[in-house]
Design an enzyme around this catalytic site. Structure first.
Site, PDB file in Angstrom:
ATOM      1  CE  LYS A 236      -4.292  -1.787   1.635  1.00  0.00           C
ATOM      2  NZ  LYS A 236      -5.617  -1.412   2.002  1.00  0.00           N
TER       3      LYS A 236
ATOM      4  CE  LYS B 216      -6.913  -7.570  -0.286  1.00  0.00           C
ATOM      5  NZ  LYS B 216      -8.073  -7.363   0.507  1.00  0.00           N
TER       6      LYS B 216
ATOM      7  CE  LYS C  88     -13.962  -2.886   2.367  1.00  0.00           C
ATOM      8  NZ  LYS C  88     -12.636  -2.776   2.958  1.00  0.00           N
TER       9      LYS C  88
HETATM   10  N1  AQP Z   1     -10.565 -10.359  -2.172  1.00  0.00           N
HETATM   11  C1  AQP Z   1     -10.798 -10.891  -0.990  1.00  0.00           C
HETATM   12  N2  AQP Z   1     -10.971 -12.234  -0.874  1.00  0.00           N
HETATM   13  C2  AQP Z   1     -11.232 -12.797   0.334  1.00  0.00           C
HETATM   14  N3  AQP Z   1     -11.343 -12.083   1.474  1.00  0.00           N
HETATM   15  C3  AQP Z   1     -11.187 -10.750   1.389  1.00  0.00           C
HETATM   16  N4  AQP Z   1     -11.257  -9.766   2.306  1.00  0.00           N
HETATM   17  C4  AQP Z   1     -11.033  -8.572   1.720  1.00  0.00           C
HETATM   18  N5  AQP Z   1     -10.822  -8.739   0.408  1.00  0.00           N
HETATM   19  C5  AQP Z   1     -10.911 -10.079   0.172  1.00  0.00           C
HETATM   20  C6  AQP Z   1     -11.541 -10.011   3.713  1.00  0.00           C
HETATM   21  O1  AQP Z   1     -12.652  -9.186   4.082  1.00  0.00           O
HETATM   22  C7  AQP Z   1     -12.504  -8.820   5.456  1.00  0.00           C
HETATM   23  C8  AQP Z   1     -12.766  -7.355   5.621  1.00  0.00           C
HETATM   24  O2  AQP Z   1     -11.893  -6.647   4.765  1.00  0.00           O
HETATM   25  P1  AQP Z   1     -11.219  -5.262   5.109  1.00  0.00           P
HETATM   26  O3  AQP Z   1     -11.901  -4.197   4.426  1.00  0.00           O
HETATM   27  O4  AQP Z   1     -11.115  -5.078   6.556  1.00  0.00           O
HETATM   28  O5  AQP Z   1      -9.748  -5.516   4.595  1.00  0.00           O
HETATM   29  P2  AQP Z   1      -9.107  -5.376   3.206  1.00  0.00           P
HETATM   30  O6  AQP Z   1      -8.426  -6.679   2.988  1.00  0.00           O
HETATM   31  O7  AQP Z   1      -8.265  -4.159   3.177  1.00  0.00           O
HETATM   32  O8  AQP Z   1     -10.310  -5.214   2.158  1.00  0.00           O
HETATM   33  P3  AQP Z   1     -10.274  -4.530   0.749  1.00  0.00           P
HETATM   34  O9  AQP Z   1     -11.582  -4.761   0.120  1.00  0.00           O
HETATM   35  O10 AQP Z   1      -9.062  -4.945  -0.027  1.00  0.00           O
HETATM   36  O11 AQP Z   1     -10.210  -3.000   1.107  1.00  0.00           O
HETATM   37  P4  AQP Z   1      -9.212  -1.886   0.614  1.00  0.00           P
HETATM   38  O12 AQP Z   1      -9.321  -1.817  -0.867  1.00  0.00           O
HETATM   39  O13 AQP Z   1      -9.701  -0.639   1.272  1.00  0.00           O
HETATM   40  O14 AQP Z   1      -7.848  -2.303   1.084  1.00  0.00           O
HETATM   41  C9  AQP Z   1     -11.096  -9.213   5.881  1.00  0.00           C
HETATM   42  O15 AQP Z   1     -11.182 -10.380   6.671  1.00  0.00           O
HETATM   43  C10 AQP Z   1     -10.392  -9.518   4.589  1.00  0.00           C
HETATM   44  O16 AQP Z   1      -9.418 -10.539   4.739  1.00  0.00           O
END
Ligand code: AQP
Length: 329
Positions: A111, A192, A195
């Site tokens: 990041k 992956k 969001k």
């Molecule tokens: N692509 C994914 N596949 C499986 N699990 C996922 N999680 C996130 N993306 C995937 C799981 O969702 C939970 C909550 O996610 P989070 O928002 O706290 O964490 P993150 O991994 O940062 O999610 P994003 O969507 O990738 O957000 P951004 O883009 O803001 O960084 C967690 O248990 C995560 O493992």
């Protein structure tokens, strides 16, 4: 009863990766665990945000969580910043965390990309995550594959604190789903589903309309072969579709691969399965959008319950570190 804790960052609209990799098991776990689910807004502050937009995202996240099946009668759903002990325990834990340990976190490296303006909060994110978990004495922490390294740090910090200051925290176990642990972007199956991805065409949001879901899956990147089989390294796009189909229907992605002879029918079935999974969620979400007062009340009561547990752990940690005023003589 064992305790489960997990959290989600309100950094955008919730997507299928969040649902299949995390929320699905949260819903199952609330039946048999003392369950705490947290909208981790303090984590969201570590990246660029607009206050008005963030507030809306917090409410939307709560609505999605309630719509996928979290039941406030069975679990504690709350906003992290409503419980001040999360930030307070983070400081305690920061004081036993090595700079090098945080510097090795791959999510931070991805990041920050060596950018000088990256926030310190993003660097210390794993310590705040450790505080989130340890405050509730969680036995089990369901997370996607991407959070495994952070969980390891949480365990290390709990063990270190306990051996330095005396038994205080339970050492949690990660629970990583076997299917849906890492849902990939439909347009870039090497990344992956996230969001914050700029191009939303590879991300299926939980509240996308059925026709949008169909369109996104139809346009999903595959490969130049035509044979369907599950091999994430060799066929990331096709394997991701099999993973999505498997996680939506409860079937094994590898076995599903043997059923298909072309990409067209795989994509069609995948879109249908995802749409059937999401249809009831969208119905419940629409009802909750008309009753935001009820959502606010659920979050208020959740914060009260969470605070009871968090404050007792925090008082113990304070005492163990020798700074509890009640114990001054
Ligand atoms: N692509 C994914 N596949 C499986 N699990 C996922 N999680 C996130 N993306 C995937 C799981 O969702 C939970 C909550 O996610 P989070 O928002 O706290 O964490 P993150 O991994 O940062 O999610 P994003 O969507 O990738 O957000 P951004 O883009 O803001 O960084 C967690 O248990 C995560 O493992």
């Amino acid at each position: 009863m064992s305790t489960v804790l997990s959290g989600v960052r309100p950094t955008g609209d919730m997507h299928l990766g969040n649902y299949l990799g995390a929320f699905k098991s949260w819903v199952t776990d609330q039946e048999s665990y003392d369950s705490y689910y947290c909208i981790v807004d303090l984590h969201a502050l570590a990246e660029d945000f607009e206050p008005k937009e963030l507030r809306e995202r917090i409410v939307n996240t709560a609505i999605v969580l309630l719509s996928v099946g979290l039941d406030p009668e069975k679990c504690t759903l709350f906003i992290q910043s409503s419980v001040p002990e999360h930030a307070q325990l983070t400081w305690f834990l920061s004081c036993i965390t090595g700079f090098g340990e945080l510097n090795r976190m791959t999510q931070f490296k991805d990041k920050s990309k060596n950018n000088e303006s990256t926030k310190v909060g993003l660097f210390t994110y794993p310590v705040l995550m450790a505080a989130d978990i340890l405050l509730y004495q969680a036995d089990r922490v369901p997370v996607g594959e991407d959070q495994k390294q952070h969980l390891e740090l949480t365990r290390d910090l709990a063990i270190r604190f306990n051996s330095r200051f005396g038994a205080t925290f339970k050492v949690p176990e990660p629970a990583i789903p076997t299917v849906g642990a890492r849902i990939m972007d439909l347009q870039d199956p090497s990344a992956k589903m996230s969001k914050s991805t700029k191009d939303s065409s590879g991300v299926i949001y939980v509240l996308d309309t059925p026709s949008t879901v169909e369109k996104k899956i139809k346009r999903a990147v595959t490969d130049s072969e035509s044979e369907v089989y599950y091999d994430p390294a060799k066929k990331p796009g096709v394997s991701n579709l099999l993973e999505l189909l498997g996680a939506s229907t409860g079937e094994d992605p590898k076995q599903l691969g043997e059923k298909y002879t072309n990409y067209g029918s795989l994509k069609k079935d995948c879109a249908e399965a995802v749409n059937s999974l999401l249809a009831p969620v969208k119905d419940r979400a629409n009802a909750l959008y008309d009753d935001r007062g009820a959502v606010k009340e659920i979050l208020r009561l959740g914060a009260q319950k969470a605070h009871e547990k968090a404050s007792s752990t925090f008082a113990l940690a304070t005492s163990r570190m020798g700074i509890s005023i009640d114990e001054f003589t």
